[in-house]
Design an enzyme around this catalytic site. Structure first.
Site, PDB file in Angstrom:
ATOM      1  N   CYS A  77      -6.741 -22.863   3.332  1.00  0.00           N
ATOM      2  CA  CYS A  77      -5.458 -23.157   3.979  1.00  0.00           C
ATOM      3  C   CYS A  77      -5.287 -22.355   5.265  1.00  0.00           C
ATOM      4  O   CYS A  77      -4.754 -22.876   6.246  1.00  0.00           O
ATOM      5  CB  CYS A  77      -4.305 -22.907   3.010  1.00  0.00           C
ATOM      6  SG  CYS A  77      -4.302 -24.121   1.667  1.00  0.00           S
TER       7      CYS A  77
ATOM      8  N   CYS B  47      -4.505 -19.248   1.329  1.00  0.00           N
ATOM      9  CA  CYS B  47      -5.823 -18.836   0.861  1.00  0.00           C
ATOM     10  C   CYS B  47      -6.793 -18.666   2.029  1.00  0.00           C
ATOM     11  O   CYS B  47      -6.670 -19.304   3.072  1.00  0.00           O
ATOM     12  CB  CYS B  47      -6.370 -19.836  -0.157  1.00  0.00           C
ATOM     13  SG  CYS B  47      -6.682 -21.501   0.467  1.00  0.00           S
TER      14      CYS B  47
ATOM     15  N   GLU C  69      -0.166 -26.295   1.760  1.00  0.00           N
ATOM     16  CA  GLU C  69      -0.367 -26.255   3.212  1.00  0.00           C
ATOM     17  C   GLU C  69      -1.134 -27.469   3.712  1.00  0.00           C
ATOM     18  O   GLU C  69      -0.785 -28.042   4.739  1.00  0.00           O
ATOM     19  CB  GLU C  69      -1.107 -24.971   3.624  1.00  0.00           C
ATOM     20  CG  GLU C  69      -0.369 -23.699   3.297  1.00  0.00           C
ATOM     21  CD  GLU C  69      -0.747 -23.082   1.959  1.00  0.00           C
ATOM     22  OE1 GLU C  69      -0.701 -21.858   1.845  1.00  0.00           O
ATOM     23  OE2 GLU C  69      -1.083 -23.832   1.002  1.00  0.00           O
TER      24      GLU C  69
ATOM     25  N   HIS D  22      -3.542 -28.319  -2.133  1.00  0.00           N
ATOM     26  CA  HIS D  22      -2.689 -27.180  -1.827  1.00  0.00           C
ATOM     27  C   HIS D  22      -1.516 -27.630  -0.955  1.00  0.00           C
ATOM     28  O   HIS D  22      -1.604 -28.630  -0.235  1.00  0.00           O
ATOM     29  CB  HIS D  22      -3.476 -26.097  -1.090  1.00  0.00           C
ATOM     30  CG  HIS D  22      -4.439 -25.364  -1.965  1.00  0.00           C
ATOM     31  ND1 HIS D  22      -5.083 -24.234  -1.538  1.00  0.00           N
ATOM     32  CD2 HIS D  22      -4.866 -25.574  -3.235  1.00  0.00           C
ATOM     33  CE1 HIS D  22      -5.869 -23.778  -2.504  1.00  0.00           C
ATOM     34  NE2 HIS D  22      -5.762 -24.588  -3.550  1.00  0.00           N
TER      35      HIS D  22
END
Length: 149
Positions: free
Chosen positions: A85, A75, A52, A50
């Protein structure tokens, strides 16, 4: 530089990944401390890692007290069972998170931003929302959680 400049950078990072992230949305994240970008990333090919988590890894200790600009709500859950995240942003000690668009997926659905807020992180929502939402026109958010353990 302004919040808008940094969010436009995050949107640019995400836009370059649209269509390459499988079922996951293409997200951009820019981490800024003292007016300088200390980490930035977009969702990896196939949807992982992801944005982040990559941006936080790039920022390292500089993430503490920084502002994260994210194109889509972080998320709150991961299908893999790994740290979400929003959990990673809390653990990194960011002071503020600016989110462009909300995520109605069962993996976020407001819970990501609630986690940040409950941890004392100032959360701003809606900056350049229309531009970010345009990135997610074909994104079909998951309606149920499927977490593999």
């Amino acid at each position: 530089m302004s919040d808008e400049v940094f969010m436009r950078r995050a949107i640019s990072l995400a836009a370059a990944r649209v269509g390459l992230t499988a079922d996951n949305p293409a997200v951009g994240c820019v981490i800024v401390k003292d007016g300088a970008i200390v980490g930035e990333a977009a969702t990896g090919e196939g949807g992982r890692p992801h944005a982040e988590e990559q941006a936080l890894d790039a920022a390292g200790a500089a993430a503490r007290g920084a502002t994260a600009y994210v194109t889509l709500e972080p998320c709150a859950h991961r299908s893999t069972g790994a740290a979400s995240c929003s959990e990673r942003l809390v653990a990194a000690g960011v002071a503020r998170v600016v989110v462009a668009a909300s995520d109605s997926s069962a993996y976020a659905d407001g819970e990501g931003c609630r986690r940040l807020h409950n941890a004392g992180i100032f959360t701003d929502q809606g900056l350049l929302r229309a531009e970010a939402e345009a990135l997610y026109a074909t994104y079909r958010p998951a309606k149920t959680l499927e977490i593999r353990r």
